[in-house]
Design a protein around this motif. Structure first.
Motif, PDB file in Angstrom:
ATOM      1  N   ASP A 167       0.865  -1.183   0.000  1.00 32.50           N
ATOM      2  CA  ASP A 167       0.000   0.000   0.000  1.00 32.50           C
ATOM      3  C   ASP A 167       0.900   1.230   0.000  1.00 32.50           C
ATOM      4  O   ASP A 167       1.445   1.619   1.039  1.00 32.50           O
ATOM      5  CB  ASP A 167      -0.907  -0.023   1.233  1.00 32.50           C
ATOM      6  N   GLN A 224       4.853   7.082   2.488  1.00 30.55           N
ATOM      7  CA  GLN A 224       4.822   5.909   3.358  1.00 30.55           C
ATOM      8  C   GLN A 224       4.350   4.686   2.588  1.00 30.55           C
ATOM      9  O   GLN A 224       3.560   4.777   1.654  1.00 30.55           O
ATOM     10  CB  GLN A 224       3.964   6.145   4.593  1.00 30.55           C
ATOM     11  N   GLN A 240       3.000   0.645   3.263  1.00 30.87           N
ATOM     12  CA  GLN A 240       2.490  -0.306   4.251  1.00 30.87           C
ATOM     13  C   GLN A 240       2.364  -1.683   3.618  1.00 30.87           C
ATOM     14  O   GLN A 240       2.085  -1.801   2.427  1.00 30.87           O
ATOM     15  CB  GLN A 240       1.112   0.128   4.759  1.00 30.87           C
ATOM     16  N   TRP A 241       2.546  -2.715   4.422  1.00 29.22           N
ATOM     17  CA  TRP A 241       2.367  -4.096   4.004  1.00 29.22           C
ATOM     18  C   TRP A 241       2.157  -4.941   5.244  1.00 29.22           C
ATOM     19  O   TRP A 241       2.282  -4.468   6.371  1.00 29.22           O
ATOM     20  CB  TRP A 241       3.547  -4.585   3.172  1.00 29.22           C
ATOM     21  N   ARG A 293       1.053  -5.482  10.717  1.00 26.11           N
ATOM     22  CA  ARG A 293       1.154  -4.425   9.716  1.00 26.11           C
ATOM     23  C   ARG A 293       2.558  -3.843   9.836  1.00 26.11           C
ATOM     24  O   ARG A 293       3.069  -3.673  10.933  1.00 26.11           O
ATOM     25  CB  ARG A 293       0.161  -3.301  10.000  1.00 26.11           C
ATOM     26  N   GLN A 294       3.137  -3.515   8.708  1.00 24.83           N
ATOM     27  CA  GLN A 294       4.442  -2.872   8.680  1.00 24.83           C
ATOM     28  C   GLN A 294       4.262  -1.534   7.988  1.00 24.83           C
ATOM     29  O   GLN A 294       3.514  -1.428   7.015  1.00 24.83           O
ATOM     30  CB  GLN A 294       5.438  -3.720   7.887  1.00 24.83           C
ATOM     31  N   ARG A 295       4.963  -0.539   8.472  1.00 24.49           N
ATOM     32  CA  ARG A 295       4.887   0.771   7.828  1.00 24.49           C
ATOM     33  C   ARG A 295       6.280   1.388   7.794  1.00 24.49           C
ATOM     34  O   ARG A 295       6.943   1.525   8.812  1.00 24.49           O
ATOM     35  CB  ARG A 295       3.923   1.683   8.588  1.00 24.49           C
ATOM     36  N   ARG A 304       7.902   4.903   6.690  1.00 22.65           N
ATOM     37  CA  ARG A 304       7.505   6.252   6.302  1.00 22.65           C
ATOM     38  C   ARG A 304       8.648   7.226   6.548  1.00 22.65           C
ATOM     39  O   ARG A 304       9.551   6.981   7.336  1.00 22.65           O
ATOM     40  CB  ARG A 304       6.243   6.705   7.025  1.00 22.65           C
ATOM     41  N   THR A 349       5.420  -0.933  13.381  1.00 23.51           N
ATOM     42  CA  THR A 349       4.563  -2.104  13.255  1.00 23.51           C
ATOM     43  C   THR A 349       3.293  -1.902  14.060  1.00 23.51           C
ATOM     44  O   THR A 349       3.248  -1.089  14.992  1.00 23.51           O
ATOM     45  CB  THR A 349       5.257  -3.386  13.767  1.00 23.51           C
ATOM     46  N   TRP A 357       0.444   2.348  16.051  1.00 26.55           N
ATOM     47  CA  TRP A 357       1.760   2.040  15.504  1.00 26.55           C
ATOM     48  C   TRP A 357       2.829   2.111  16.584  1.00 26.55           C
ATOM     49  O   TRP A 357       2.827   3.026  17.408  1.00 26.55           O
ATOM     50  CB  TRP A 357       2.118   3.006  14.379  1.00 26.55           C
TER      51      TRP A 357
END
Length: 195
Positions: free
Chosen positions: A82, A89, A91-92, A109-111, A113, A125, A137
């Motif tokens: 994403d 940023q 996300q996945w 979730r991983q972000r 950014r 995360t 987060w």
């Protein structure tokens, strides 16, 4: 009558000394090489925060999975990656190595950014896959002194500015280019084959 030889000839003695000298030189070079590699390995984590940050990212990209996410009780688009360019940023979802340390869930979730104000890359995360509101987060790693980040996504045989929206043909890799303290860096991550 034959005389029996009772010692080494001069030639045999010279050959033995030459072989001993060669083995000594090789052993010295091997020990010196081993010591210099050991010194570099001992210094590597302190000397290269970029390498440490990229290795942490690589572990997260290696475990990418396709999972439906929810925010504010609404489903989000089902994408491998994403990408939100306005916020810089990405996300996945990935499998976490230690669920207890990551909030109790194996899927996270991983972000990744970029914080423009502090000039930092942030890796965060969240265990909130089905968040009722916004996900909570948790900062896992950061890299300060970063400028000009550029995200690219491997599709087929080229790098593009946007990830693929097709689930049948997901992206094969992610590349992050940035400047840190005036020096250029590129971190490239291969995504798993069987997502």
């Amino acid at each position: 009558m034959r005389r029996r030889q009772q010692g080494l000839t001069l030639l045999e003695l010279l050959v033995a000394l030459a072989l001993t000298a060669v083995l000594g030189v090789l052993l010295t070079a091997l020990v010196n090489g081993w010591l210099s590699v050991r010194e570099r390995l001992d210094q590597a984590p302190q000397a290269s925060p970029v390498l440490s940050f990229c290795l942490g990212l690589e572990r997260r990209f290696d475990a990418t999975v396709l999972r439906q996410l929810y925010e504010q009780r609404l489903p989000l688009a089902l994408n491998w990656l994403d990408w939100q360019p306005a916020e810089l940023q990405l996300q996945w979802v990935a499998l976490a190595a230690w669920p207890a340390a990551e909030g109790g869930s194996r899927l996270q979730r991983q972000r990744l950014r970029y914080d423009r104000r502090d000039a930092r890359l942030l890796l965060e995360t969240s265990a909130d896959l089905y968040a009722v509101e916004r996900p909570h987060w948790v900062l896992r790693d950061s890299l300060a002194g970063v400028s000009s980040p550029v995200f690219e996504f491997r599709q087929g045989s080229r790098w593009l500015a946007w990830p693929s929206a097709e689930r049948a043909a997901p992206d094969r890799g992610v590349r992050l280019e940035f400047q840190r303290d005036g020096a250029p860096y590129v971190c490239t991550f291969a995504l798993p084959e069987s997502q």
